[in-house]
Design a protein around this motif. Sequence first.
Motif, PDB file in Angstrom:
ATOM      1  N   PRO A 121       6.332  -3.476  -9.176  1.00 28.72           N
ATOM      2  CA  PRO A 121       7.623  -3.435  -8.550  1.00 28.72           C
ATOM      3  C   PRO A 121       8.244  -2.147  -8.321  1.00 28.72           C
ATOM      4  O   PRO A 121       9.185  -1.946  -7.540  1.00 28.72           O
ATOM      5  CB  PRO A 121       8.688  -4.221  -9.310  1.00 28.72           C
ATOM      6  N   GLU A 122       7.682  -0.967  -9.312  1.00 27.55           N
ATOM      7  CA  GLU A 122       8.019   0.401  -8.932  1.00 27.55           C
ATOM      8  C   GLU A 122       7.221   1.072  -8.236  1.00 27.55           C
ATOM      9  O   GLU A 122       7.288   2.437  -7.921  1.00 27.55           O
ATOM     10  CB  GLU A 122       8.546   1.020 -10.331  1.00 27.55           C
ATOM     11  N   GLY A 123       6.010   0.684  -7.498  1.00 29.71           N
ATOM     12  CA  GLY A 123       5.084   1.398  -6.752  1.00 29.71           C
ATOM     13  C   GLY A 123       5.486   1.497  -5.444  1.00 29.71           C
ATOM     14  O   GLY A 123       6.375   1.166  -4.939  1.00 29.71           O
ATOM     15  N   HIS A 150       3.619  -5.143   7.234  1.00 25.77           N
ATOM     16  CA  HIS A 150       2.110  -5.008   7.126  1.00 25.77           C
ATOM     17  C   HIS A 150       1.451  -4.047   6.852  1.00 25.77           C
ATOM     18  O   HIS A 150       0.505  -4.098   6.298  1.00 25.77           O
ATOM     19  CB  HIS A 150       1.760  -5.836   8.717  1.00 25.77           C
ATOM     20  N   ALA A 151       1.827  -3.115   7.808  1.00 23.97           N
ATOM     21  CA  ALA A 151       1.046  -1.780   7.461  1.00 23.97           C
ATOM     22  C   ALA A 151       1.202  -1.170   5.904  1.00 23.97           C
ATOM     23  O   ALA A 151       0.356  -0.603   5.285  1.00 23.97           O
ATOM     24  CB  ALA A 151       1.635  -0.713   8.518  1.00 23.97           C
ATOM     25  N   VAL A 152       2.440  -1.439   5.530  1.00 29.88           N
ATOM     26  CA  VAL A 152       2.790  -0.861   3.968  1.00 29.88           C
ATOM     27  C   VAL A 152       1.732  -1.772   3.147  1.00 29.88           C
ATOM     28  O   VAL A 152       1.302  -0.938   2.115  1.00 29.88           O
ATOM     29  CB  VAL A 152       4.286  -1.155   3.609  1.00 29.88           C
ATOM     30  N   ARG A 153       1.651  -2.853   3.363  1.00 28.09           N
ATOM     31  CA  ARG A 153       0.823  -3.738   2.405  1.00 28.09           C
ATOM     32  C   ARG A 153      -0.550  -3.485   2.540  1.00 28.09           C
ATOM     33  O   ARG A 153      -1.299  -3.622   1.541  1.00 28.09           O
ATOM     34  CB  ARG A 153       1.108  -5.073   2.570  1.00 28.09           C
ATOM     35  N   HIS A 154      -0.923  -2.811   3.636  1.00 23.19           N
ATOM     36  CA  HIS A 154      -2.347  -2.280   3.838  1.00 23.19           C
ATOM     37  C   HIS A 154      -2.529  -1.220   3.777  1.00 23.19           C
ATOM     38  O   HIS A 154      -3.883  -0.649   3.657  1.00 23.19           O
ATOM     39  CB  HIS A 154      -2.849  -2.854   5.525  1.00 23.19           C
ATOM     40  N   THR A 155      -1.641  -0.135   3.365  1.00 21.74           N
ATOM     41  CA  THR A 155      -1.951   1.229   2.949  1.00 21.74           C
ATOM     42  C   THR A 155      -1.389   1.657   1.828  1.00 21.74           C
ATOM     43  O   THR A 155      -1.847   2.714   0.894  1.00 21.74           O
ATOM     44  CB  THR A 155      -1.329   2.202   4.170  1.00 21.74           C
ATOM     45  N   LEU A 156      -0.279   1.234   1.281  1.00 24.24           N
ATOM     46  CA  LEU A 156       0.150   1.888   0.274  1.00 24.24           C
ATOM     47  C   LEU A 156      -0.079   1.122  -1.354  1.00 24.24           C
ATOM     48  O   LEU A 156       0.594   1.320  -2.251  1.00 24.24           O
ATOM     49  CB  LEU A 156       1.806   1.907   0.321  1.00 24.24           C
ATOM     50  N   VAL A 157      -1.060   0.332  -1.286  1.00 18.58           N
ATOM     51  CA  VAL A 157      -1.211  -0.477  -2.280  1.00 18.58           C
ATOM     52  C   VAL A 157      -2.897   0.146  -2.736  1.00 18.58           C
ATOM     53  O   VAL A 157      -3.686   0.265  -2.020  1.00 18.58           O
ATOM     54  CB  VAL A 157      -1.532  -1.831  -2.004  1.00 18.58           C
ATOM     55  N   PRO A 158      -2.868   0.387  -4.119  1.00 22.44           N
ATOM     56  CA  PRO A 158      -4.170   1.050  -4.542  1.00 22.44           C
ATOM     57  C   PRO A 158      -5.460   0.316  -4.315  1.00 22.44           C
ATOM     58  O   PRO A 158      -5.081  -0.919  -4.306  1.00 22.44           O
ATOM     59  CB  PRO A 158      -3.982   1.153  -5.908  1.00 22.44           C
ATOM     60  N   GLU A 184       8.125   9.486  -2.073  1.00 22.32           N
ATOM     61  CA  GLU A 184       8.555  10.404  -3.023  1.00 22.32           C
ATOM     62  C   GLU A 184       9.535   9.928  -4.136  1.00 22.32           C
ATOM     63  O   GLU A 184       9.202  10.617  -5.071  1.00 22.32           O
ATOM     64  CB  GLU A 184       9.568  11.478  -2.130  1.00 22.32           C
ATOM     65  N   SER A 185       9.984   8.967  -3.989  1.00 17.73           N
ATOM     66  CA  SER A 185      10.824   8.372  -5.267  1.00 17.73           C
ATOM     67  C   SER A 185       9.914   8.008  -6.284  1.00 17.73           C
ATOM     68  O   SER A 185       9.972   8.091  -7.575  1.00 17.73           O
ATOM     69  CB  SER A 185      11.682   7.092  -4.840  1.00 17.73           C
ATOM     70  N   TRP A 186       8.829   7.104  -5.859  1.00 22.57           N
ATOM     71  CA  TRP A 186       7.712   6.743  -6.862  1.00 22.57           C
ATOM     72  C   TRP A 186       7.153   8.089  -7.465  1.00 22.57           C
ATOM     73  O   TRP A 186       7.044   7.891  -8.654  1.00 22.57           O
ATOM     74  CB  TRP A 186       6.631   5.989  -6.337  1.00 22.57           C
ATOM     75  N   ALA A 187       6.843   8.901  -6.614  1.00 20.31           N
ATOM     76  CA  ALA A 187       6.140  10.047  -7.375  1.00 20.31           C
ATOM     77  C   ALA A 187       7.061  10.808  -8.599  1.00 20.31           C
ATOM     78  O   ALA A 187       6.618  11.604  -9.149  1.00 20.31           O
ATOM     79  CB  ALA A 187       5.975  11.412  -6.234  1.00 20.31           C
ATOM     80  N   THR A 188       8.203  10.869  -8.463  1.00 16.24           N
ATOM     81  CA  THR A 188       9.156  11.433  -9.442  1.00 16.24           C
ATOM     82  C   THR A 188       9.176  10.517 -10.616  1.00 16.24           C
ATOM     83  O   THR A 188       9.625  11.067 -11.825  1.00 16.24           O
ATOM     84  CB  THR A 188      10.629  11.374  -8.977  1.00 16.24           C
ATOM     85  N   THR A 189       8.423   9.236 -10.754  1.00 15.76           N
ATOM     86  CA  THR A 189       8.417   8.634 -11.870  1.00 15.76           C
ATOM     87  C   THR A 189       7.241   8.572 -12.477  1.00 15.76           C
ATOM     88  O   THR A 189       6.266   9.324 -12.006  1.00 15.76           O
ATOM     89  CB  THR A 189       8.951   7.182 -11.518  1.00 15.76           C
ATOM     90  N   HIS A 190       6.982   7.809 -13.555  1.00 16.58           N
ATOM     91  CA  HIS A 190       5.703   7.322 -14.145  1.00 16.58           C
ATOM     92  C   HIS A 190       5.355   6.244 -13.969  1.00 16.58           C
ATOM     93  O   HIS A 190       4.260   5.647 -14.594  1.00 16.58           O
ATOM     94  CB  HIS A 190       5.730   7.821 -15.755  1.00 16.58           C
ATOM     95  N   ALA A 191       5.843   5.498 -13.171  1.00 19.19           N
ATOM     96  CA  ALA A 191       5.429   3.860 -12.561  1.00 19.19           C
ATOM     97  C   ALA A 191       4.241   4.053 -12.227  1.00 19.19           C
ATOM     98  O   ALA A 191       3.598   5.041 -11.453  1.00 19.19           O
ATOM     99  CB  ALA A 191       6.656   3.509 -11.888  1.00 19.19           C
ATOM    100  N   PRO A 192       3.450   2.874 -12.505  1.00 19.80           N
ATOM    101  CA  PRO A 192       2.123   2.684 -11.831  1.00 19.80           C
ATOM    102  C   PRO A 192       2.102   2.615 -10.184  1.00 19.80           C
ATOM    103  O   PRO A 192       3.258   2.252  -9.996  1.00 19.80           O
ATOM    104  CB  PRO A 192       1.553   1.710 -12.559  1.00 19.80           C
ATOM    105  N   ALA A 193       0.914   2.883  -9.796  1.00 22.02           N
ATOM    106  CA  ALA A 193       1.178   2.989  -8.136  1.00 22.02           C
ATOM    107  C   ALA A 193       1.117   1.300  -7.776  1.00 22.02           C
ATOM    108  O   ALA A 193       1.260   1.124  -6.542  1.00 22.02           O
ATOM    109  CB  ALA A 193      -0.159   3.440  -7.638  1.00 22.02           C
ATOM    110  N   THR A 194       0.887   0.295  -8.629  1.00 22.01           N
ATOM    111  CA  THR A 194       1.017  -1.067  -8.340  1.00 22.01           C
ATOM    112  C   THR A 194       2.211  -1.358  -9.020  1.00 22.01           C
ATOM    113  O   THR A 194       2.756  -1.029  -9.722  1.00 22.01           O
ATOM    114  CB  THR A 194      -0.256  -1.631  -8.702  1.00 22.01           C
TER     115      THR A 194
END
Length: 195
Positions: free
Chosen positions: A172-174, A76-84, A160-170
Amino acid sequence: MEIARAAAGLFVARGLKATRAEDIAQAAGIAPRTFYRYFATKEEAVAPLYAAGAQRWAEAVRAAPPELPVPEALAHAVRHTLVPGRGVSAASWEWVRTLIRLAATSPALGKVWAEVCHESEGTLAEILRARLSPGATSAPTPHERFTAAVAGAAVRVAVESWATTHAPATGPEGPAELALHNLRALRTFTWLEEG
């Protein structure tokens, strides 16, 4: 926080090596002496930004409905904080990406990132203590501290894993989806200490 934003903006625009503490002070509208009153190094100047993100996530765990078991409260916390758009704009996520990348290449900035993550684990341990043992007045148990470290690592590694990519913040790879994937991998983790 203004100094932290000024530092982050310069680090993102110019790079860490090309930015001096004096540049940060000038961008923040303060004297260099004032900068050094708050921070020993230029890298420490972004600690409040790192800490704000960690605190936002920990507070979202605290705010999760009390009936949710720990794994669901964490998700729940992830869905409310790690989504742009939920507290942090998409543009700010690009700053996050750059600051995490810089932390991976700069020992001094990496130390700041690690210290903030460690402090966040302590906060999360207190929150989990309150969720798992309402009314408890003692310090978190070793298992509760370990649980906070495991949950914190699941989210930290995702970001950290996402930051190494060019994937958007939203998508499946966000960072949110990666964190949820990491948390799902912990399904067999014992969130409650067994006597």
